[in-house]
Design an enzyme around this catalytic site. Structure first.
Site, PDB file in Angstrom:
ATOM      1  N   LEU A  46       0.821  -1.201   0.000  1.00 17.90           N
ATOM      2  CA  LEU A  46       0.000   0.000   0.000  1.00 17.90           C
ATOM      3  C   LEU A  46       0.861   1.260   0.000  1.00 17.90           C
ATOM      4  O   LEU A  46       1.901   1.328   0.655  1.00 17.90           O
ATOM      5  CB  LEU A  46      -0.909   0.025   1.227  1.00 17.90           C
ATOM      6  CG  LEU A  46      -1.850  -1.168   1.422  1.00 17.90           C
ATOM      7  CD1 LEU A  46      -2.777  -0.902   2.604  1.00 17.90           C
ATOM      8  CD2 LEU A  46      -2.659  -1.445   0.167  1.00 17.90           C
TER       9      LEU A  46
ATOM     10  N   GLY B 179       0.900  -5.192   1.354  1.00 14.56           N
ATOM     11  CA  GLY B 179      -0.172  -5.312   0.373  1.00 14.56           C
ATOM     12  C   GLY B 179       0.212  -6.106  -0.853  1.00 14.56           C
ATOM     13  O   GLY B 179      -0.642  -6.718  -1.507  1.00 14.56           O
TER      14      GLY B 179
ATOM     15  N   ASN C  23       3.843  -7.547   6.782  1.00 17.12           N
ATOM     16  CA  ASN C  23       4.689  -6.936   7.811  1.00 17.12           C
ATOM     17  C   ASN C  23       4.128  -5.611   8.319  1.00 17.12           C
ATOM     18  O   ASN C  23       4.880  -4.765   8.826  1.00 17.12           O
ATOM     19  CB  ASN C  23       6.097  -6.714   7.266  1.00 17.12           C
ATOM     20  CG  ASN C  23       6.125  -5.731   6.096  1.00 17.12           C
ATOM     21  OD1 ASN C  23       5.245  -5.755   5.240  1.00 17.12           O
ATOM     22  ND2 ASN C  23       7.132  -4.888   6.051  1.00 17.12           N
ATOM     23  N   GLU C  24       2.809  -5.426   8.224  1.00 18.69           N
ATOM     24  CA  GLU C  24       2.205  -4.149   8.626  1.00 18.69           C
ATOM     25  C   GLU C  24       2.522  -3.763  10.072  1.00 18.69           C
ATOM     26  O   GLU C  24       2.652  -2.576  10.394  1.00 18.69           O
ATOM     27  CB  GLU C  24       0.687  -4.210   8.433  1.00 18.69           C
ATOM     28  CG  GLU C  24       0.209  -4.068   6.996  1.00 18.69           C
ATOM     29  CD  GLU C  24       0.346  -5.339   6.193  1.00 18.69           C
ATOM     30  OE1 GLU C  24       0.006  -5.327   4.991  1.00 18.69           O
ATOM     31  OE2 GLU C  24       0.782  -6.371   6.755  1.00 18.69           O
TER      32      GLU C  24
END
Length: 263
Positions: free
Chosen positions: A110, A155, A179-180
């Site tokens: 993202l 994303g 890995n957000e």
């Protein structure tokens, strides 16, 4: 049975997201020969997406070309969903291979700038576009294969997870994962559910809680990807793999949708 369970899970998630105003389309499949011949392809392109359709096989290659890292901006997500919708509406298209035109990167995920300092209305529009991208891939009536020819965090990993099969370049320098957490972002429930459906509950818990990125070999061992091949063989292997998926007897021959279980 495993395939039916996976597709049933897709539709359960689609039902949950329907309450958010996002919907997907579904259709039938037919058995096709998957050999890709360049002189038989018809191409359509936008500023960020290249679609090459082989009319003789019904297989499309959807190539992301949004430098420098194929970040998922609102414009990119909109173009992506439109491109995929056009393929869904094309009765001649039965399989899609998703890949990248950029060296060493599949998609970096993202575009954070779409969320930083933006109005609530813009953020809502952006997340709706993310959901639409996910649903169009995850609930597609076509066979979808991710040809992961570079790193694919966050994303980008979600895009790969939304495909039926994942083939990754055998390069230990490439990584993939949700890995957000490392960025201070909580992954939405549909990120989590998609990962659970792929690697199981415990592996998904550790992955999301720690924000893990897996090297290509570790991704294969975890079940995050299905196959590792040399980097120059990723796309050709994806087209060969499409043969197995489109040659399943019964499902394609009678025009039914193998992603929907009647039981």
């Amino acid at each position: 049975m495993a395939t039916l369970l996976k597709h049933s899970a897709k539709y359960a998630l689609s039902g949950r997201l329907a309450r958010l105003g996002v919907h997907s389309r579904h259709g039938g499949l037919q058995c096709l020969q998957p050999r890709l011949l360049p002189h038989q392809r018809s191409a359509s392109t936008s500023s960020k997406i290249l679609v090459e359709m082989d009319d003789s096989t019904g297989i499309a290659v959807l190539t992301m070309k949004n430098p420098p890292v194929n970040s998922l901006s609102l414009d990119f997500l909109t173009e992506f969903s439109i491109s995929l919708e056009k393929l869904e509406l094309d009765r001649g298209c039965r399989g899609v291979i998703l890949t990248s035109a950029l060296p060493k990167i599949f998609s970096a995920g993202l575009d954070i700038m779409e969320m930083y300092g933006k109005s609530p209305e813009h953020c809502g529009e952006f997340w709706k576009a993310v959901q639409e991208m996910w649903l169009r891939l995850y609930g597609s009536s076509m066979i979808t294969i991710a040809a992961i020819n570079g790193s694919s965090p966050a994303g980008g990993c979600l895009m790969a997870l939304a495909c039926d099969y994942r083939i990754m370049a055998e390069n230990p320098k490439y990584s993939i994962g949700l890995n957000e957490t490392q960025l201070g972002i909580v992954a939405p429930f549909w990120f989590k559910d998609t990962l659970v459906n792929t690697v199981g509950n415990r592996a998904a818990e550790l992955s999301l809680q720690l924000g893990l990125l897996y090297s290509a070999p570790d991704a294969l061992r975890t079940g995050l990807v299905d196959l590792l091949v040399p980097e120059d063989k990723v796309l050709s292997t994806a087209s060969q793999t499409m043969t197995q998926w489109l040659a399943i007897p019964g499902e394609n021959a009678i025009g039914s949708n193998p992603r929907v279980s009647s039981s």
